[in-house]
Write an enzyme that holds these catalytic residues in place. Structure first.
Site, PDB file in Angstrom:
ATOM      1  N   PHE A  32       1.147  -1.337  -0.432  1.00  0.00           N
ATOM      2  CA  PHE A  32       0.190   0.039   0.248  1.00  0.00           C
ATOM      3  C   PHE A  32       0.833   0.931  -0.140  1.00  0.00           C
ATOM      4  O   PHE A  32       0.872   2.553  -0.619  1.00  0.00           O
ATOM      5  CB  PHE A  32      -0.934  -0.216   1.252  1.00  0.00           C
ATOM      6  N   GLU A  33       1.844   1.420   1.089  1.00  0.00           N
ATOM      7  CA  GLU A  33       1.729   2.777   0.700  1.00  0.00           C
ATOM      8  C   GLU A  33       3.530   3.030   1.979  1.00  0.00           C
ATOM      9  O   GLU A  33       3.513   2.942   3.451  1.00  0.00           O
ATOM     10  CB  GLU A  33       1.013   3.708   1.355  1.00  0.00           C
TER      11      GLU A  33
END
EC number: 3.2.1.37
Length: 538
Positions: free
Chosen positions: A366-367
């Protein structure tokens, strides 16, 4: 003509789509989970290539947060209809199991540098889309067709349908025009027209060591298509000692003086384990049309390591040391993972430094704050200086050799639970499916809480060694020699067909407390090294 040694695009540059517009050649390659999406290189002579565009570079075009490793941008096809460039591609959202979620899109631009349009959604029936501009003005869309039921197989064939550019959608009947040969796994279609024949070039055998280019033709675009008398016009599957392995997924281009070339992906395995650390690269072969109106690869079907090209290649830049600073932004050699919102993971500074903003763990889908460049040499050095004041063991930042969440080595500055700074190494060594880490220096190395730390790594063939130095000191080894060949396609997860990128070296930062702790890097050095362990040919 001068002879040039393959590959022409070294390092992770798979699934090449080639195009000539006037005197200019362009190759588009897959980027998978790395952002921005799609790499486009330019050349005037087929030998010397420069990266000129990454078209999918904003949130309205591409957001891959949540895409698993080796998903994202698959097999772009670049074309030109006399007015504008067309780029079609898949943004794969799932590849494991029986299902594949494979939305296909089109973007366009008047100039290769852009700006590129927002995407038009086309379909999701399979991947590896391609757009063919017929000489009557009609446009045809092909992609491989996926059947999750296996009736009779997952790779069902190549589906054809007309594309209406004014309506921005597919129209009319849809037909499976080619189911492939007994090698199976038919994909990577490209259509061509010559002397009244429609030609269909596909890939078969999967992108591993059984890979091949299959050629077929028909007088009618709808088929039926007859297969080339050689069946596979390019493959190294029956020649395990050929220098270029995994040859397949090709595309064809003609020069202004009438010569024909085929570009294709390849892998150069090292060690007795046959591991492709540099990933799938782009190579080129000279081809010719026979009197029977079939295309043949010169000296084929086995790919040639050395190829006659219109010009010699200047390898000066390839072998020069790169010292990167960041006052003018992120150098084009670098990419990051998945997110279009770069302000959440890094910022470049006027003083030439790079600040990473700690987010999720290294390997997150995701991040995560990770900025890296391709490893394009079998042996190389990488180095940086980090300024980082972690509060505890959940904050860490440093230098990494990275493939995916299951496959990396990471020298990081962190802190013990009492707040004392330390250095430690994380190793994720072919850890699919559990992703468990190993710590080669179990107790870490305690360092002063103040001051910058110099971090470095050396790769000599399959041997990776980390180093560190405090301010005013010389580099010293930390940890054992690690197996650099782990950072490869063959160890990235699904070991036969499921790992599609390549080795990167770069910097990363994580803050598992969720407080966005920042780490600053003064510079980044990438130094190519020629070493006896490097095997360019067998």
């Amino acid at each position: 003509m001068p002879q040039v040694r393959n590959p022409i695009l070294p390092g992770f540059n798979p699934d090449p789509s080639i195009l000539r517009v006037g005197e200019d050649y362009y190759i588009a390659t897959s980027t998978f989970e790395w952002y921005p999406g799609v790499q486009i290189h330019h050349s005037r002579d087929l030998a010397n290539w420069e990266l000129v565009a990454r078209p999918l570079n904003r949130k309205s075009q591409l957001d891959m947060r949540g895409n698993p490793d080796s998903c994202g941008i698959w097999a772009p096809c670049l074309s030109h209809d006399g007015e504008r460039f067309w780029l079609v591609y898949t943004d794969v959202k799932r590849k494991d199991g029986s299902f594949k979620d494979t939305p296909n899109y089109i973007v366009t631009a008047e100039k290769i540098e852009g700006p590129w349009s927002d995407p038009i959604y086309i379909n999701s029936s399979g991947f590896d889309p391609s757009l063919f501009h017929d000489d009557d003005g009609r446009k045809w869309f092909v992609n491989m067709l996926w059947d999750h039921r296996r009736r009779p197989q997952l790779f069902e064939g190549i589906v054809l349908q007309e594309f209406d550019p004014k309506a921005g959608k597919l129209v009319g009947p849809r037909k499976n025009i080619f189911t492939g040969t007994d090698l199976a796994l038919v994909e990577g279609p490209h259509l061509y027209k010559r002397n009244g024949w429609y030609y269909l070039l596909t890939a078969e055998g999967g992108t591993g060591y059984e890979h091949a280019c299959t050629f077929a033709r028909s007088r009618n675009i709808w088929g039926p298509y007859e297969v080339h008398p050689q069946k596979y016009i390019l493959t190294s599957k029956d020649h395990p000692h050929a220098a270029l392995q995994r040859a397949g997924h090709g595309d064809i281009v003609d020069t202004p003086d009438g010569r024909t070339y085929l570009v294709h992906l390849t892998g150069r395995p090292t060690t007795q384990f046959r591991r492709c650390v540099l990933g799938r690269e782009t190579a080129i072969q000279e081809a010719y049309w026979g009197d029977d109106d079939w295309l043949y690869v010169k000296n084929g079907p086995v790919p040639s390591l050395w190829v006659d090209l219109p010009a010699a290649r200047d390898d000066t830049k390839y072998w020069e040391e790169k010292r990167y600073t960041f006052e003018s932004g992120l150098h084009k050699d670098f990419q990051w993972l998945r997110t279009p919102e770069t302000d959440r993971i890094f910022r470049t500074r006027e003083d030439g430094k790079l600040t990473l903003i700690g987010r999720e763990s290294i390997g997150s889908w995701f991040e995560q704050a990770l900025v890296a460049r391709r490893q394009t040499h079998f042996s190389c050095d990488a180095e940086t200086v980090i300024d980082f004041s972690p509060e505890d063991q959940r904050q860490f930042a440093g230098l990494t050799a990275y493939y995916c969440r299951y496959n990396f080595f990471y020298l990081a500055v962190s802190a013990h639970s009492d707040g004392q700074r330390e250095l430690f190494i994380m190793a994720s060594e072919a850890s699919w499916p559990l992703g468990e880490l190993r710590y080669p220096v179990p107790e870490g190395v305690r360092i002063p809480n103040e001051g910058k730390v110099r971090l470095a790594l050396t790769i000599r063939g399959r041997e990776l060694q980390f180093y560190y130095a405090l301010e005013g000191e010389e580099l010293k080894k930390i940890g054992p020699v690690l197996d650099a060949s782990i950072v490869s396609d063959e160890c990235g997860g699904h070991q036969k067909h499921g790992s599609f990128t390549g080795a990167f070296v770069g910097v990363a930062a994580s803050d598992l407390n969720g407080t966005a702790a920042e780490a600053t890097f003064d510079y980044f050095i990438y130094r190519p090294v020629q070493h006896p362990s490097d095997r360019y040919e067998i």
